[in-house]
Write an enzyme that holds these catalytic residues in place. Structure first.
Site, short mmCIF file in Angstrom:
data_model
loop_
_atom_site.label_atom_id
_atom_site.label_comp_id
_atom_site.label_asym_id
_atom_site.label_seq_id
_atom_site.Cartn_x
_atom_site.Cartn_y
_atom_site.Cartn_z
N SER A 36 15.31 16.95 33.47
CA SER A 36 15.72 15.60 33.88
C SER A 36 16.94 15.08 33.14
O SER A 36 17.60 14.17 33.64
CB SER A 36 14.57 14.63 33.66
OG SER A 36 14.14 14.70 32.32
N ASP A 325 14.05 4.81 29.94
CA ASP A 325 12.64 4.67 30.32
C ASP A 325 11.79 5.37 29.26
O ASP A 325 12.29 5.67 28.18
CB ASP A 325 12.40 5.23 31.74
CG ASP A 325 12.61 6.73 31.82
OD1 ASP A 325 12.85 7.38 30.78
OD2 ASP A 325 12.50 7.27 32.94
N HIS A 328 13.58 9.03 28.87
CA HIS A 328 15.00 9.40 29.03
C HIS A 328 15.97 8.45 28.35
O HIS A 328 15.72 7.25 28.29
CB HIS A 328 15.33 9.49 30.52
CG HIS A 328 14.44 10.43 31.24
ND1 HIS A 328 13.38 10.00 32.02
CD2 HIS A 328 14.40 11.77 31.26
CE1 HIS A 328 12.73 11.06 32.49
NE2 HIS A 328 13.33 12.15 32.05
#
Ligand SMILES: *[C@@H]1O[C@H](CO)[C@@H](O)[C@H](O)[C@H]1NC(C)=O
Ligand SMILES: *[C@@H]1O[C@H](CO)[C@@H](O)[C@H](O)[C@H]1NC(C)=O
Ligand SMILES: *[C@@H]1O[C@H](CO)[C@@H](O)[C@H](O)[C@H]1NC(C)=O
Length: 361
Positions: A36, A325, A328
């Site tokens: 990610s 978040d 991340h």
């Protein structure tokens, strides 16, 4: 140990001389693999995927305030790194490129593609319940790209193109999360060795299709993500995960040194994401951050009890938070990471930085 020390020293000297005598150049293409931290929309195309970011508040600071599938308020480190290397942003997701006509696709592929899939890891089992693409599937896609390019440009030109291109890989964090999510009886040391053995195989397969320049990032202190801090009543980092991240880095140092001694013309930069991130956590004000433990977008304790969506709380100033978040970084943190990888000192990126890697002919 002494022998490994000598080998590491030789690697360092060799790379120093190689970079010293190289002239400035630009890589023709950038190929991005991993998780990610580099995903620019792959998972948006995976029907079964439960790890998506193609909805607000993701992308709130992206041009046009668009949610693109990036797990960020704006750009991620793959974007910033590509910008530093002369591109507009990260190459597009390979799954997006597949929606283009074959002529247009082949043109775009000459400048690279991004295969990174959020939630994925080195192991096939990592992220399997999330319906994401593990590293080996990403590499299979890259082999398809090789076939496409070869059909169009011929074998020689394709090999030359790939040999000058950057292969940027950022993976391993989700494998470490995976270790704690299962009741495995495998020891930490054996588990990391399994990751390193697979990484070894994958780097050799990329080398086999012509990859020569590798930009690799190890695992950040994943135990300090807001998602892990909320496990502790005092909000401290989850140390067992951090120790695994450090072990992974030290074994990766040895692997890459070994590979560069065995595979002719293989060059690499290894970013020490652990040290880079710890430095920011320990000295936030040096980098303009005021909050390094709370998610900017989320809900509950440390804003980390829920992932980010349009019902979340948003922090007042997104440029001052390390975390976007619960897992991340913000785009501010991603930008800082890319600058450090590109032009940072040996404390954070070895044996040469990405700029020196780029400049090797
Ligand atoms: C995903 O769903 C879309 C629309 O339903 C479909 O066209 C596409 O083929 C599916 N993709 C995969 C990989 O299953
Ligand atoms: C792990 O073990 C604990 C205690 O033995 C059990 O309660 C839990 O369900 C197990 N978790 C998994 C993912 O197997
Ligand atoms: C936002 O996330 C929360 C927690 O994951 C979920 O319960 C809620 O349904 C989501 N809301 C929207 C609009 O997606």
């Amino acid at each position: 140990m002494a022998k490994e020390g000598q080998l590491a020293f030789l690697c360092l000297m060799f790379h120093f001389f190689m970079s010293h005598f190289a002239n400035a150049s630009k890589v023709p293409a950038i190929f991005i693999l991993g998780d990610s931290t580099a995903d620019v929309g792959t998972n948006s195309y995976l029907n079964r995927s439960h790890a998506k970011a193609n909805f607000p508040y993701h992308g709130i600071d992206f041009p046009g305030h668009r949610a693109t599938g990036r797990f960020s308020n704006g750009f991620n480190s793959a974007d910033y790194l590509a910008m530093l290397m002369g591109a507009r942003r990260s190459p597009s997701s390979y799954l997006f490129l597949q929606t283009l006509g074959s002529h247009r696709r082949a043109d775009v592929l000459r400048r690279g593609a991004n295969f990174a899939s959020a939630g994925s890891g080195i192991l096939d089992s990592t992220g399997s319940t999330l319906g994401v693409l593990p590293l080996y599937k990403q590499i299979l896609q890259l082999v398809e790209v090789y076939g496409d390019l070869e059909a169009r440009l011929g074998r020689h030109t394709t090999k030359t193109l790939l040999g000058k291109s950057l292969f940027f890989i950022t993976t391993g964090s989700n494998d470490i999360f995976g270790y704690f999510a299962t009741n495995t009886t495998v020891s930490v040391d054996e588990y990391i060795d399994t990751l390193i053995d697979s990484y070894d195989t994958y780097i050799r397969s990329l080398y086999g299709i012509g990859a020569r320049k590798f930009g690799i990032i190890s695992v950040p202190p994943v135990g300090c993500c807001p998602s892990q801090r909320i496990i502790s009543p005092t909000g401290d980092c989850f140390e067992p995960a951090n120790q695994m991240a450090q072990l992974f880095h030290s074994k990766l140092v040895k692997l890459l040194c070994k590979l560069s001694s065995q595979l002719q013309d293989l060059r690499y930069s290894l970013g020490n994401a652990y040290e880079m991130t710890m430095n920011v956590i320990n000295h936030p004000n040096l980098y303009g951050f005021t909050n390094v433990n709370t998610a900017c977008c989320g809900k509950g304790k440390l804003n980390a009890e829920q992932s980010c969506n349009v019902t979340s709380n948003l922090c007042p100033d997104r440029t001052k938070y390390l975390f976007w978040d619960l897992f991340h970084p913000t785009q501010a943190a991603a930008n800082l990471a890319a600058i450090t990888l590109y032009s940072g000192p040996a404390e954070y990126v070895t044996p040469i930085n990405f700029k020196q890697l780029q400049n090797i002919k």
